[in-house]
Design a protein around this motif. Structure first.
Motif, PDB file in Angstrom:
ATOM      1  N   TYR A   1       0.726  -1.117   0.041  1.00 29.18           N
ATOM      2  CA  TYR A   1       0.043  -0.227   0.084  1.00 29.18           C
ATOM      3  C   TYR A   1       0.866   1.192  -0.088  1.00 29.18           C
TER       4      TYR A   1
ATOM      5  N   TYR B   1       1.129  -1.591  -6.134  1.00 28.88           N
ATOM      6  CA  TYR B   1       0.162  -0.687  -6.212  1.00 28.88           C
ATOM      7  C   TYR B   1       0.301   0.928  -6.416  1.00 28.88           C
TER       8      TYR B   1
ATOM      9  N   ARG C   1      -4.916   4.468  -7.539  1.00 27.75           N
ATOM     10  CA  ARG C   1      -5.479   3.320  -6.747  1.00 27.75           C
ATOM     11  C   ARG C   1      -5.881   2.133  -7.408  1.00 27.75           C
TER      12      ARG C   1
ATOM     13  N   TYR D   1      -7.719  -5.017  -4.246  1.00 26.39           N
ATOM     14  CA  TYR D   1      -6.659  -5.684  -3.807  1.00 26.39           C
ATOM     15  C   TYR D   1      -7.164  -6.973  -3.604  1.00 26.39           C
TER      16      TYR D   1
END
Length: 197
Positions: free
Chosen positions: A59, A95, A100, A127
């Motif tokens: 992330y 990522y 996003r 995800y």
């Protein structure tokens, strides 16, 4: 003072069990081995959750590289199995915080900064979808037809792991010996000889 010591002791004893529980939950489903005129194909589904530290690093925009290895060994009664075929697949999950979106790159050769090589790239909005794509292997060719003898018994060893050597240097130093970064699942399965015609 005694309560604090007991609490500290309880935390120390609980931590190793938590790490074991996390790795114990990771497993490989049954290997589906398909022998065709084109070669030997493998299919399976992995079941695991990424360790929290790995997920946090993802992330933050740090890509993670996973490696899947499959070895085909011809059984021998007088010695250990003889390696007749080997296949490796590299998967890089990253990522993009600005968009996003998740990006999964799959290649038969290790990833390099040159950008050369053939690879499949998939993009995901979620995800869970990206992780699910990593966990599925469908019709992965692991051996050429001439490597597999019809009258011999073979064993297929499959292994999937997080490639710690691809982490940035500061993370490699912190990850050495830490169970929080470990991800390794494996399974072996026999491929019986084909019945005589």
């Amino acid at each position: 003072m005694v309560c604090a010591c007991l609490w500290l002791l309880g935390c120390c004893l609980a931590a190793p069990h938590a790490a074991v529980a996390q790795t114990a939950a990771a497993e490989v489903g049954e290997l589906q081995l398909e022998r065709t005129e084109d070669g030997l194909y493998l299919g399976t589904t992995l079941q695991f959750d990424l360790p929290d530290l790995v997920e946090d690093a993802l992330y933050k925009g740090i890509p993670m590289v996973f490696v899947a290895d499959a070895q085909v060994l011809r059984d021998r009664w007088y010695w250990s199995g003889r390696l007749v075929a080997e296949a490796t697949r590299y998967l890089r999950l990253s990522y993009q915080p600005l968009t996003r979106r998740w990006r999964l790159s799959i290649s038969a050769v290790p990833f390099s900064n040159s950008g050369l090589g053939v690879m499949l790239v998939q993009k995901f909005d979620d995800y869970a979808d990206a992780l699910s794509a990593i966990q599925r292997f469908a019709r992965w060719k692991i051996a050429e037809p001439d490597a597999i003898k019809a009258d011999a018994v073979h064993t297929v060893d499959f292994r999937f792991r997080l490639d710690m050597s691809q982490l940035p240097r500061p993370l490699q130093i912190g990850a050495v010996g830490s169970a929080s970064w470990n991800l390794l699942v494996s399974r072996s399965q026999r491929l019986p000889a084909e019945p005589a015609k």
